[in-house]
Structure formats: C-alpha cells, structure tokens
Design a protein around this motif. Structure first.
Motif, mmCIF file in Angstrom:
data_model
loop_
_atom_site.group_PDB
_atom_site.id
_atom_site.type_symbol
_atom_site.label_atom_id
_atom_site.label_comp_id
_atom_site.label_asym_id
_atom_site.label_seq_id
_atom_site.Cartn_x
_atom_site.Cartn_y
_atom_site.Cartn_z
ATOM 1 N N ARG A 1 0.831 -1.212 0.000
ATOM 2 C CA ARG A 1 0.000 0.000 0.000
ATOM 3 C C ARG A 1 0.866 1.263 0.000
ATOM 4 O O ARG A 1 0.500 2.265 -0.612
ATOM 5 C CB ARG A 1 -0.957 -0.029 1.198
ATOM 6 C CG ARG A 1 -1.897 -1.233 1.070
ATOM 7 C CD ARG A 1 -2.888 -1.313 2.165
ATOM 8 N NE ARG A 1 -3.943 -0.322 1.997
ATOM 9 C CZ ARG A 1 -5.151 -0.427 2.531
ATOM 10 N NH1 ARG A 1 -5.456 -1.479 3.254
ATOM 11 N NH2 ARG A 1 -6.048 0.499 2.340
ATOM 12 N N LEU A 2 2.006 1.169 0.660
ATOM 13 C CA LEU A 2 2.933 2.314 0.631
ATOM 14 C C LEU A 2 3.455 2.527 -0.783
ATOM 15 O O LEU A 2 3.523 3.649 -1.273
ATOM 16 C CB LEU A 2 4.121 2.056 1.569
ATOM 17 C CG LEU A 2 3.878 2.297 3.059
ATOM 18 C CD1 LEU A 2 5.114 1.902 3.854
ATOM 19 C CD2 LEU A 2 3.526 3.759 3.305
ATOM 20 N N ALA A 3 3.802 1.409 -1.432
ATOM 21 C CA ALA A 3 4.350 1.495 -2.788
ATOM 22 C C ALA A 3 3.299 2.067 -3.744
ATOM 23 O O ALA A 3 3.625 2.774 -4.699
ATOM 24 C CB ALA A 3 4.805 0.114 -3.255
ATOM 25 N N GLY B 1 1.350 4.302 -3.018
ATOM 26 C CA GLY B 1 1.173 5.721 -2.688
ATOM 27 C C GLY B 1 -0.109 6.016 -1.931
ATOM 28 O O GLY B 1 -0.604 7.146 -1.946
ATOM 29 N N GLU B 2 -0.666 5.000 -1.273
ATOM 30 C CA GLU B 2 -1.925 5.236 -0.534
ATOM 31 C C GLU B 2 -1.666 6.101 0.697
ATOM 32 O O GLU B 2 -0.688 5.889 1.411
ATOM 33 C CB GLU B 2 -2.530 3.906 -0.083
ATOM 34 C CG GLU B 2 -3.183 3.148 -1.207
ATOM 35 C CD GLU B 2 -3.901 1.914 -0.688
ATOM 36 O OE1 GLU B 2 -4.550 1.985 0.367
ATOM 37 O OE2 GLU B 2 -3.780 0.879 -1.350
ATOM 38 N N PRO B 3 -2.527 7.059 0.966
ATOM 39 C CA PRO B 3 -2.319 7.913 2.143
ATOM 40 C C PRO B 3 -2.589 7.152 3.441
ATOM 41 O O PRO B 3 -3.414 6.227 3.461
ATOM 42 C CB PRO B 3 -3.345 9.034 1.958
ATOM 43 C CG PRO B 3 -4.386 8.470 1.067
ATOM 44 C CD PRO B 3 -3.745 7.408 0.221
#
Ligand code: GLU
Length: 287
Positions: free
Chosen positions: A138-140, A142-144
């Motif tokens: 989820r970080l990859a 780009g999720e806030p």
C-alpha cells in the motif's frame, strides 16, 4: 501567590477556523482572570496546524476580538504551523518505540467497523499495524495513511494505565473532579498524524503545553476526555502533566452550547450591534 517554585502559566488556544463567539470569550476570560488572580502568565496560542480549515483573517480577528474584550497576552504568540518539525520529532520518537502504526483506513471504514464492534458503536476504535507485506504494497501504491497511537503498545510500554492520573481542579461534564485516573482507552487509537495534515491535535497540544511551561490548562469541559488521551501522551513523551481546570460550557437562551457550526452570534456581530465589552464581560459573569 506563585513564586519561582510555583509558577502559574495558562493559555487560551483557539483554532482560526471561524470567528470567536461567547463560548470562546468565556474560556479566554476564565483563563486570563485565573492568571491575573494567581499573578501568573497568560499565553495565547494559535492552533493552526490544519491548513485546510485555518484562515489568516480568522487569526487576525482572534487578536482583535480578545483585545476588544480587554485581555492582554505575552508575545511572541506561538503559532503551531511554525513548529511542525517539533511535532514530527515527537512522532518520530513514538515511531522508534513502535508505539504508533500506519492506518490506511478511511473514516467510513472505521465508522463501519465501530458499528460492528462487540459492544456497539460507542466502543472506541482500536486497530493494529498491517502485516509488513500488505503495508509495503500500500505504501508502494502511494496510498495515504495516518499514524495512530497503539493503546496496546502504550499499555505494554507503561505496564498498564493504572498509574496515570491527573489533577482536575474544575470539573468534567459529569462533575468529575480531584485526582482523576486517566482512561485513554476512551479515545481509542487516536490519530497523531493526519493523512492530510501530517500532525494532529492531541500531539501538538501536549508538545506545546510542555514547551510553553503551561502549569494550568483551563478550557471547556468538552475537552475533558481529551485530557485522558493527553495524559497518556505526556507519559509516553516524558513531558510534565499540567493541572487541568475544565469549566462548564456556556449555553445560549435556547439551552444549547455556543458553537461555530450552529452559527452562534460572533463577538464581531455583538460589537457591531453596539454591545460594549464591559456588558459582555458582565453577562458572562466577569467584572
Ligand atoms: N484548539 C482547541 C480548540 O479550539 C483547544 C485546545 C485546548 O485548549 O487544549 O478547541
């Protein structure tokens, strides 16, 4: 009378998201009067971390309205937007001890989960960090995400919350007064860094109350529950715990508390229709 060993420092800490109304005037007058009576210091703090809602004209109006009321305060005035790096440092220290976790949920998801909680929607929401692979994905993408305080990790770090107390010299909404056992679980896993803003209310307040040497937090009892959460943050960040004096909220002729969202008459409107500051102070029980 306070001496060097027993100073008295209090503050009024509005957010410039609208014009001040009678409820604000009452809080500010209560804190200012207490500082005067104790021969202490009165500070104004502008809580403007939420750039999506705070507006410079509202900030200027706070100064104008308080001066009209007859208050004075120390300068320079602390503006939270100028101290973001300090709040980030505090969050980093919690991150380093695994006391916070990334939360990708939306408000709606949390509301739905709370409604399904075993004891119903009143139960404060608690979550947990995602498994590392899901989080990385989820970080990859780009999720806030927000950073939330983990009550479980905090309880473990402190060996439980039993030793956490604060002194209430005023009263909470249910008349709570005296030595209060803090119940941070009431607030659930609170957000300490918002998705959109990068920092959140509770964290900024405890960092600033400590930085400014605030000895007495004087504010409306709608923030009594916040003291429970803030007491926990003070313990985790090794910050001193001020004395709290929550006051009852002023209500209008309709019996409802004054609130921005209900379009309570603003101090500027009272002034424009010819009310003097002295009349307002009297109406609110001062002078
Ligand atoms: N900024 C908060 C508010 O306007 C008050 C914070 C506090 O007094 O601790 O409601």
């Amino acid at each position: 009378m306070p001496d060097a060993a027993h100073p008295f420092v209090t503050r009024f800490a509005p957010s410039p998201t609208g014009r001040l109304h009678r409820g604000h005037a009452y809080s500010a007058l209560t804190a200012w009067t207490a500082a005067r009576q104790a021969h202490g210091r009165f500070l104004l703090r502008i809580e403007d971390i939420d750039a999506t809602r705070c507006r410079p004209p509202f900030e200027a109006a706070i100064h104008q309205d308080l001066a009209w009321l007859g208050l004075d305060w120390e300068t320079p005035v602390l503006r939270q937007s100028e101290h973001i790096a300090d709040y980030e440092a505090a969050i980093a220290s919690l991150q380093a001890r695994d006391l916070v976790y990334r939360c990708f949920r939306t408000r709606r998801e949390i509301a739905e989960e709370s409604a399904r909680a075993p004891h119903g929607p009143m139960e404060a929401w608690r979550g947990a960090a995602l498994p590392a692979d899901q989080e990385a994905r989820r970080l990859a993408a780009g999720e806030p995400f927000a950073w939330r305080l983990s009550l479980d990790a905090a309880a473990q770090a402190l060996g439980g919350f039993e030793a956490l107390t604060f002194l209430e010299e005023g009263a909470g909404p249910g008349g709570e007064t005296g030595t209060i056992a803090a119940r941070p679980e009431l607030g659930g896993d609170v957000v300490l860094a918002r998705k959109d803003v990068g920092v959140a209310y509770h964290l900024a307040v405890v960092v600033d109350d400590a930085r400014q040497g605030v000895t007495h937090v004087i504010r409306g009892c709608d923030l009594f529950e916040a003291a429970h959460v803030q007491r926990l943050l003070q313990a985790l960040l090794d910050l001193p715990c001020p004395v709290y004096r929550h006051h009852q909220l002023r209500v209008g002729p309709d019996g409802k508390r004054y609130a921005k969202r209900d379009r309570a008459e603003t101090l500027a409107e009272l002034r424009d229709r010819g009310m003097s500051a002295q009349t307002l102070r009297r109406e609110l029980g001062f002078d």
